[in-house]
Write a protein that holds these residues in place. Structure first.
Motif, mmCIF file in Angstrom:
data_model
loop_
_atom_site.group_PDB
_atom_site.id
_atom_site.type_symbol
_atom_site.label_atom_id
_atom_site.label_comp_id
_atom_site.label_asym_id
_atom_site.label_seq_id
_atom_site.Cartn_x
_atom_site.Cartn_y
_atom_site.Cartn_z
ATOM 1 N N UNK A 364 0.860 -1.183 0.000
ATOM 2 C CA UNK A 364 0.000 0.000 0.000
ATOM 3 C C UNK A 364 0.893 1.228 0.000
ATOM 4 N N UNK A 365 0.783 2.028 -1.062
ATOM 5 C CA UNK A 365 1.562 3.246 -1.200
ATOM 6 C C UNK A 365 0.647 4.447 -0.966
ATOM 7 N N UNK A 366 1.168 5.442 -0.251
ATOM 8 C CA UNK A 366 0.365 6.621 0.066
ATOM 9 C C UNK A 366 1.230 7.877 -0.003
ATOM 10 N N UNK A 367 0.699 8.934 -0.629
ATOM 11 C CA UNK A 367 1.327 10.258 -0.603
ATOM 12 C C UNK A 367 0.227 11.265 -0.327
ATOM 13 N N UNK A 368 0.463 12.178 0.614
ATOM 14 C CA UNK A 368 -0.557 13.150 0.981
ATOM 15 C C UNK A 368 0.088 14.498 1.260
ATOM 16 N N UNK A 369 -0.534 15.552 0.764
ATOM 17 C CA UNK A 369 -0.112 16.918 1.026
ATOM 18 C C UNK A 369 -1.167 17.568 1.908
ATOM 19 N N UNK A 370 -0.788 17.853 3.153
ATOM 20 C CA UNK A 370 -1.704 18.368 4.162
ATOM 21 C C UNK A 370 -1.272 19.788 4.529
ATOM 22 N N UNK A 371 -2.165 20.774 4.285
ATOM 23 C CA UNK A 371 -1.775 22.177 4.459
ATOM 24 C C UNK A 371 -2.862 22.960 5.179
ATOM 25 N N UNK A 372 -2.428 24.037 5.853
ATOM 26 C CA UNK A 372 -3.341 24.999 6.452
ATOM 27 C C UNK A 372 -2.773 26.386 6.198
#
Length: 766
Positions: A364-372
């Motif tokens: 399972x591969x995951x990439x996430x860009x989390x911004x505020x």
């Protein structure tokens, strides 16, 4: 693949251009003191979760939060061992130099809740039923996976497949009715499968927040039953770089699990990296080891980010890889396990760490860009994620998988928090997901398919001195396209196209009716579109001992739940009461009707049969409640007690719903002595009672009740680099032989794991 590369390129470009933002650097200062004598508290921890900001107090009790906005209102949290947690919304512009007084307390205050609403809030101002579990308790649980570690929380259960796989169940609802969130993005890893676990490194969780009840307003489809939010640690304060090595060993299945983590913060540039490995042979009950029930994992994850006065942006990435042995048959009438030649499998052979056929291989591969982004007095929070789940099941050959599923998921979540309108806090959100699934093997259970869903919501919250009220509404649309599939001249799947839409809403109140006594009420509607297995399955489901047939005429599920809670937290006692009533329309469940079976050929050429499970619908009621009472009559002695009960009713014939967990009562005595040279020392003894499950569907069987004895001991040693933690946890110490009603191995007479003792150590460095 082009879509994958395009999304990753967009994420990377967005992330690395953030450093060009023109911003004014700001700091927020304050002091933390004892409320009784105003003496400074050294080492208190200060958080602003919405800014990913953290720091600690110095020898004078003073703290500085760097790289934060010069103005704006945010929830500030202060923690110090032996004191009541402080949480309050502060104005960074007008309250700089804030003095915070903490009062002593022997009861741990509830953690800040960020799952249940768009706004970070204290438990006092959240109307939803939310439970949090911190990193220390997760480690000391002695579990084999992340979901197993939280399965004793009132209202939470697990569908287990041996020691390797656990699926969360909240108030009788599981599978695609409970949404798991990781790195701020929804987990998408073929959750429809009984033996499909959560693909998350358990060492990466600093905290888990469990929202009980419908959360469709905030998360859309698949949150009809609740949310499991897996939260990573906040990064260190600017200028701090550290690491941690954690390792444990479990006696039941020889589980060895270790993890190495490095992290740091260099003037707002933050990073974290982690590598973890787990390996286990078959689990044991009494004097029997279950062959081919072992597993192994090798996980990598990392994060790069910026924490600046304009907000933050973190790019996280991970690779989760596991191999899991699947048990095809239970023991014979004498309790022995036999190989395909009818020969006895010894315990020594069953303890081999090499997996045999059949087994799963999952990446399972995951990439996430989390911004505020702080935009004036408003905030714009965004999460863009890509996941690729590659699930292979090897049944007849170790080189060629039979079932080979490749699922790609693209998700987005955009929320805007407007400046306050008077005393009201408004927020709007847009969320969506596109998925594409392809069969690459020569055995099939679900068709190739694509799905696209989008949802939008509006939310209002008003805080006042005694609590808060909230209200919201949402619209969702989802389209699923199942594709034709012909194999060797035979049609396996017929194509279909289904559309689902729904309007959902929620209204809630939290009100402090007396000192330390908070009343909570919430009414919410839920929504869930049928998953691909329910719509289109047609095949033998390896590891679940059944043949599944879907129904593309299924309607969407909708629900209406009422939840009422009462919480009291005083100096020496705390208690909580929760009652709920949940009506689900068009409830979907699989059943084996009229003893229908399907023939299949074994590896040796002999013929066998599997029960056929078809997906049907009914209207259903789930009612129940949870209660907890904790006594702290002596400072170092804690007596914690909890109760949970769920009753599921099929309204069509007034019979029991299938797969409903039995009622439980859990009791634990925990002694925390003050030992010179050590910190956080404890000795605990727990008794876990599970009642008989006498309400079951026609294709299930009754499950007897049982009582398990647990115990644990642990301590910490303060070092220059942090705390060195040591613990020993014992589970099922009397080696009770029992079945859990939700165990997937119960139908073939395989008991749950027996006695298990886990030894753990966590060592800080740098």
């Amino acid at each position: 693949m082009k879509k994958t590369y395009l999304l990753l390129y967009t994420l990377l470009c967005s992330f690395f251009t953030l450093s060009g933002f023109a911003t004014d650097m700001a700091q927020f200062r304050g002091k933390v003191v004892d409320a009784s004598d105003q003496s400074p508290l050294v080492g208190a921890t200060i958080y602003i979760t919405d800014l990913k900001a953290i720091t600690t107090t110095n020898a004078q009790g003073e703290f500085v939060l760097k790289n934060v906005p010069a103005k704006g209102k945010f929830l500030l949290e202060v923690r110090y061992v032996g004191y009541r947690t402080y949480s309050s919304v502060v104005d960074l512009g007008s309250q700089n130099g804030l003095s915070i007084s903490l009062t002593p307390s022997i009861i741990e205050s509830a953690e800040v809740v960020i799952t249940g609403s768009p706004f970070s809030s204290s438990n006092k101002t959240s109307s939803l039923s939310v439970v949090t579990v911190g990193k220390t308790k997760l480690a000391q649980a002695g579990s084999t996976n992340l979901m197993d570690a939280i399965a004793k929380i009132p209202g939470v259960a697990q569908v287990s497949t041996g020691g390797a796989i656990s699926k969360p169940v909240i108030r009788g609802l599981g599978y695609n009715r409970v949404l798991t969130m990781v790195d701020g993005a929804r987990e998408e890893a073929q959750q429809w499968g009984d033996e499909h676990g959560i693909e998350v490194d358990q060492f990466s969780a600093a905290r888990i927040e469990i929202l009980k009840g419908p959360a469709s307003l905030l998360y859309g489809s698949d949150a009809l039953g609740g949310v499991i939010n897996v939260i990573d640690d906040l990064v260190p304060a600017p200028g701090v770089h550290n690491g941690e090595f954690t390792s444990n060993y479990s006696t039941n299945n020889g589980l060895t699990a270790s993890s190495l983590m490095l992290q740091g913060n260099e003037n707002g540039f933050v990073y974290r990296g982690r590598a973890s490995y787990k390996n286990a042979y078959g689990f044991r009950y009494k004097d029997t080891t279950v062959p081919n029930s072992g597993f192994n994992e090798l996980n990598f994850n990392g994060m790069l980010g910026l924490n600046k006065s304009w907000g933050y942006s973190h790019l996280s990435f991970s690779r989760f890889h596991t191999n899991i042995g699947l048990v095809e048959d239970g023991p014979d009438e004498n309790g022995n396990y036999l190989n395909e030649d009818g020969e006895l499998i010894s315990n020594a052979a069953a303890k081999e760490r090499r997996l045999g056929l059949p087994y799963q291989d999952i990446n399972h591969y995951r990439a996430a860009l989390n911004s505020n982004f702080i935009l004036g007095k408003g905030q714009l929070k965004t999460i863009f994620a890509f996941q690729n789940n590659i699930r292979k099941e090897f049944e007849e050959s170790i080189s060629e998988p039979g079932l080979n599923l490749n699922l790609k998921s693209y998700t987005y979540d955009v929320k805007y928090y407007l400046p306050n309108i008077g005393k009201w806090e408004p927020a709007f959100g847009l969320q969506g997901m596109y998925q594409d699934n392809v069969n690459k093997g020569d055995e099939f259970l679900i068709p190739d398919y694509s799905s696209n869903n989008i949802g939008a919501f509006a939310y209002l919250k008003r805080n006042f001195e005694q609590g808060a009220i909230n209200i919201g509404a949402r619209y969702d649309y989802k389209k699923v396209n199942g594709k034709d599939l012909n194999f060797e001249g035979e049609q396996v799947f017929s194509g279909f196209s289904n559309e689902f839409s729904n309007v959902s809403g929620s209204i809630g109140l939290a009100f402090e009716i007396a000192k330390n006594l908070v009343l909570k009420g919430n009414a919410g509607s839920g929504f869930r579109a049928p998953n691909i297995a329910e719509l289109g399955a047609n095949g033998r489901h390896e590891g679940t001992f059944r043949y599944e047939i879907g129904n593309n005429k299924l309607k969407q599920e909708t629900s209406l739940q009422f939840d009422l809670g009462l919480e009291y937290n005083a100096e020496n006692v705390s208690f909580g009461l929760n009652a709920y009533a949940n009506r689900i329309f068009n409830y979907i469940y699989p059943g084996n009707f009229n003893n229908e079976t399907m023939p299949f050929e074994n590896e040796d050429g002999s013929m066998g049969t599997l029960p056929v499970y078809r997906y049907v619908q009914t209207n259903a009621d789930l009612i129940g409640g949870e209660a907890s009472v904790d006594f702290h009559l002596v400072k170092s002695l804690h007596f914690e007690n909890s109760f949970a009960y769920t009753r599921g009713v099929n309204r069509a014939n007034d019979t029991a719903l299938p797969f409903i967990p039995a009622a439980t009562i859990n009791n634990e005595i925990r002694f925390e002595p003050n030992i010179k040279g050590f910190a956080d020392s404890y000795i605990k003894v727990g008794v876990n009672n599970t009642f008989k499950q006498a309400r079951f569907d026609s294709f299930e069987t009754q499950t007897d009740g049982y009582t398990l004895l647990d115990a644990g001991i642990g301590t910490s040693i303060n070092t220059k680099r942090g705390k060195l933690n040591l613990w020993i946890t014992g589970q099922n110490l009397l080696d009770k032989q029992y079945y859990n009603h939700l165990s997937r191995y119960k139908p073939v007479n395989i008991y749950n794991p027996g006695r298990n003792i886990t030894f753990g150590i966590s060592v800080p460095f740098l």
